[in-house]
Design an enzyme around this catalytic site. Structure first.
Site, PDB file in Angstrom:
ATOM      1  N   VAL A  48     -15.539 -46.543  43.296  1.00 17.11           N
ATOM      2  CA  VAL A  48     -15.468 -45.166  43.763  1.00 17.11           C
ATOM      3  C   VAL A  48     -15.009 -44.435  42.546  1.00 17.11           C
ATOM      4  O   VAL A  48     -15.495 -43.280  41.956  1.00 17.11           O
ATOM      5  CB  VAL A  48     -14.772 -44.719  45.035  1.00 17.11           C
ATOM      6  CG1 VAL A  48     -14.642 -43.168  45.030  1.00 17.11           C
ATOM      7  CG2 VAL A  48     -15.661 -45.485  46.133  1.00 17.11           C
ATOM      8  N   GLU A  49     -13.966 -44.683  41.792  1.00 13.24           N
ATOM      9  CA  GLU A  49     -13.341 -44.161  40.710  1.00 13.24           C
ATOM     10  C   GLU A  49     -14.364 -44.080  39.458  1.00 13.24           C
ATOM     11  O   GLU A  49     -14.383 -42.925  38.594  1.00 13.24           O
ATOM     12  CB  GLU A  49     -12.180 -44.614  40.311  1.00 13.24           C
ATOM     13  CG  GLU A  49     -10.800 -44.382  41.420  1.00 13.24           C
ATOM     14  CD  GLU A  49     -10.462 -42.783  41.313  1.00 13.24           C
ATOM     15  OE1 GLU A  49     -10.800 -42.109  40.362  1.00 13.24           O
ATOM     16  OE2 GLU A  49      -9.876 -42.386  42.249  1.00 13.24           O
ATOM     17  N   SER A  50     -14.833 -45.074  39.026  1.00 11.03           N
ATOM     18  CA  SER A  50     -15.487 -45.329  37.891  1.00 11.03           C
ATOM     19  C   SER A  50     -16.965 -46.215  38.143  1.00 11.03           C
ATOM     20  O   SER A  50     -17.466 -46.107  36.899  1.00 11.03           O
ATOM     21  CB  SER A  50     -14.591 -46.106  36.949  1.00 11.03           C
ATOM     22  OG  SER A  50     -14.277 -47.561  37.291  1.00 11.03           O
TER      23      SER A  50
END
Length: 150
Positions: A48-50
């Site tokens: 989700v972050e990257s």
């Protein structure tokens, strides 16, 4: 900036990579287990972050797989902020930070919210709607990893 442009800016890291290389999957498992965190949860946060793109840079200056801000990075790792883009350090730090947030909150949902909005926001009960959506997205990805085995 229009909504579509903003959305593309946020999704750019995931669109650029969008898969988990075997070596990063292995490192995710190693560091998650070392910190006592479910490897699928660490993988979901990183996804989700990257989108598992080591070179990802967020709109607020977050960098790397775990999208760390400089201050959070330094508090978590003691390493120089420029190391945030190093994949192994980033996976180690993501697992460590998640464990620390879980120990501080006693709840994985709250730990995920703190990863996104900060521990202060969680402790004060002022969790932004965007953080609630973030937690739900991480948990959807997590359940997908569990079903598909990664």
């Amino acid at each position: 900036m229009g909504r579509l442009a903003a959305l593309l800016l946020l999704l750019a890291p995931a669109l650029a990579c969008g898969h988990i290389p075997h070596d990063l999957w292995h490192l995710t498992w190693r560091h998650a287990r070392a910190w006592g965190v479910d490897p699928y949860l660490v993988a979901a946060v990183v996804w989700v972050e990257s989108g598992y793109c080591p070179q990802a840079v967020g709109w607020a200056g977050e960098v790397g797989l775990g999208q760390f801000m400089p201050g959070t990075w330094t508090r978590t790792t003691g390493a120089p902020p420029e190391w945030r883009a190093h994949p192994e350090w980033a996976l180690w730090a993501t697992a460590k930070h998640l464990r620390e947030l879980y120990l501080a909150t006693g709840d994985w949902r709250k730990a995920l919210a703190a990863y996104n909005a900060g521990l202060g926001a969680v402790r004060s009960g002022r969790i932004p709607a965007s953080t609630e959506r973030y937690v739900e997205r991480v948990l959807r990805v997590y359940r997908g990893f569990l079903r598909g085995g990664g």
